[in-house]
Design a protein around this motif. Sequence first.
Motif, PDB file in Angstrom:
ATOM      1  N   UNK A  99       0.836  -1.210   0.000  1.00 20.73           N
ATOM      2  CA  UNK A  99       0.000   0.000   0.000  1.00 20.73           C
ATOM      3  C   UNK A  99       0.868   1.256   0.000  1.00 20.73           C
ATOM      4  N   UNK A 100       1.951   1.237   0.769  1.00 17.49           N
ATOM      5  CA  UNK A 100       2.821   2.409   0.862  1.00 17.49           C
ATOM      6  C   UNK A 100       3.500   2.706  -0.478  1.00 17.49           C
ATOM      7  N   UNK A 101       4.050   1.671  -1.109  1.00 18.82           N
ATOM      8  CA  UNK A 101       4.737   1.904  -2.386  1.00 18.82           C
ATOM      9  C   UNK A 101       3.730   2.224  -3.496  1.00 18.82           C
ATOM     10  N   UNK A 102       2.491   1.755  -3.363  1.00 22.96           N
ATOM     11  CA  UNK A 102       1.459   2.121  -4.337  1.00 22.96           C
ATOM     12  C   UNK A 102       1.171   3.618  -4.259  1.00 22.96           C
ATOM     13  N   UNK A 103       1.118   4.140  -3.028  1.00 21.92           N
ATOM     14  CA  UNK A 103       0.935   5.593  -2.853  1.00 21.92           C
ATOM     15  C   UNK A 103       2.135   6.345  -3.424  1.00 21.92           C
ATOM     16  N   UNK A 104       3.328   5.815  -3.189  1.00 23.58           N
ATOM     17  CA  UNK A 104       4.544   6.423  -3.760  1.00 23.58           C
ATOM     18  C   UNK A 104       4.471   6.451  -5.281  1.00 23.58           C
ATOM     19  N   UNK A 105       4.029   5.349  -5.870  1.00 23.56           N
ATOM     20  CA  UNK A 105       3.902   5.283  -7.327  1.00 23.56           C
ATOM     21  C   UNK A 105       2.865   6.279  -7.835  1.00 23.56           C
ATOM     22  N   UNK A 106       1.772   6.417  -7.108  1.00 22.23           N
ATOM     23  CA  UNK A 106       0.712   7.338  -7.542  1.00 22.23           C
ATOM     24  C   UNK A 106       1.221   8.774  -7.586  1.00 22.23           C
ATOM     25  N   UNK A 107       1.948   9.180  -6.544  1.00 19.91           N
ATOM     26  CA  UNK A 107       2.481  10.546  -6.537  1.00 19.91           C
ATOM     27  C   UNK A 107       3.548  10.706  -7.622  1.00 19.91           C
ATOM     28  N   UNK A 108       4.380   9.650  -7.820  1.00 19.06           N
ATOM     29  CA  UNK A 108       5.369   9.723  -8.885  1.00 19.06           C
ATOM     30  C   UNK A 108       4.738   9.850 -10.257  1.00 19.06           C
ATOM     31  N   UNK A 109       3.663   9.100 -10.504  1.00 18.76           N
ATOM     32  CA  UNK A 109       2.955   9.190 -11.784  1.00 18.76           C
ATOM     33  C   UNK A 109       2.242  10.528 -11.925  1.00 18.76           C
ATOM     34  N   UNK A 110       1.762  11.080 -10.818  1.00 15.28           N
ATOM     35  CA  UNK A 110       1.074  12.376 -10.865  1.00 15.28           C
ATOM     36  C   UNK A 110       2.031  13.496 -11.256  1.00 15.28           C
ATOM     37  N   UNK A 111       3.273  13.440 -10.735  1.00 16.18           N
ATOM     38  CA  UNK A 111       4.254  14.476 -11.061  1.00 16.18           C
ATOM     39  C   UNK A 111       4.914  14.236 -12.417  1.00 16.18           C
ATOM     40  N   UNK A 112       5.055  12.967 -12.819  1.00 22.75           N
ATOM     41  CA  UNK A 112       5.827  12.675 -14.013  1.00 22.75           C
ATOM     42  C   UNK A 112       5.028  12.448 -15.276  1.00 22.75           C
ATOM     43  N   UNK A 113       3.720  12.175 -15.146  1.00 21.59           N
ATOM     44  CA  UNK A 113       2.906  11.879 -16.324  1.00 21.59           C
ATOM     45  C   UNK A 113       1.608  12.691 -16.297  1.00 21.59           C
ATOM     46  N   UNK A 114       0.913  12.650 -17.407  1.00 24.32           N
ATOM     47  CA  UNK A 114      -0.365  13.359 -17.516  1.00 24.32           C
ATOM     48  C   UNK A 114      -1.531  12.373 -17.655  1.00 24.32           C
TER      49      UNK A 114
END
Length: 322
Positions: A99-114
């Motif tokens: 769950x923690x790394x999924x949240x990390x991935x979500x924020x990373x995708x939010x900043x890095x992709x559209x």
Amino acid sequence: MQISAAPLIYILIFVAVVFLVEGLYLTVFGKSISLNNRLSRRLSLLEKTHDREKVLEQLRKEMSQHVNSRGIPLYSILAKKAQKANIAFTPRQLIGIMAMVSVFCYFGLSFGTEAAVPVRAIVAILMGIGGVYVWINNKAKKRMALLEEQLPDAVELMVRSLRVGHPFSSAIANVAKEIADPLGTEMGVIADEASYGRDVAESLKAFAERMDSQDLRFLAVAVTIQQQSGGNLAEILDGLAKVIRARFKLFRRVKAITAEAKWSGMFLSAFPIGALITINVIQPHYYDDVQKTAAFIPGCLIVGAFLTVNVIFMKMMVNIKV
């Protein structure tokens, strides 16, 4: 020419997840959890706590917790691998890490992709689960390979201990002191269990089933037969050590012979995916003219199905059974 970094960002985030989990694991448990550590995890814990019974209880809990938690939804896909890797994290902790790394991935995708919010959420969850699974799978493979490599030396050490007059439980204790992890800790637990009254053959059998290792089953069966019918255990184990070493050499030879075929299979499986990623990086709008056609989605599904079948068949062709 317009270049899109989005596919590379997805890959970098996934790789970051694997390294993040590894870093967290080493931070929580330190060097004692590392494979092939000269001071085994059992001896390291004994040095810290000086309580043999407490250490035995902790190690036994770590060794059985994943198989005992196979009933947790979706956790069954990880349980067997986590058991072989002897992951010290509890099942609930692993689920929390996903769950923690999924949240990390979500924020990373939010900043890095559209990408749209639902797409980011689904991809983040898949990356979280997939990243932890890849990490556990790599741990399991490395641990099993090292354990199988250590086993012939451990059996030969048992033979030398038996020939100088030590009982079998003391021979196992000597292996626990002299052999590095992962086998050192496993044999130390078996020696501790024997000192508290558990049958050594039963402990070896449970160890073999938990690791799903044929060589360990040979060892457990040899000890069981000797207990029931008698005989020179040193001679039996000496022959067993030669058989295990010969099997290990044969596996290595087969691995070397089939290495070219395996790499060819990996290349042929990965090339279409790599080509797709490269096209999307170099020319992001390459598929714009066909995306809105009725055949685009069915075509993608058919290509995906063929790629999946290709990977499965390539794996079957290069998986040589000995």
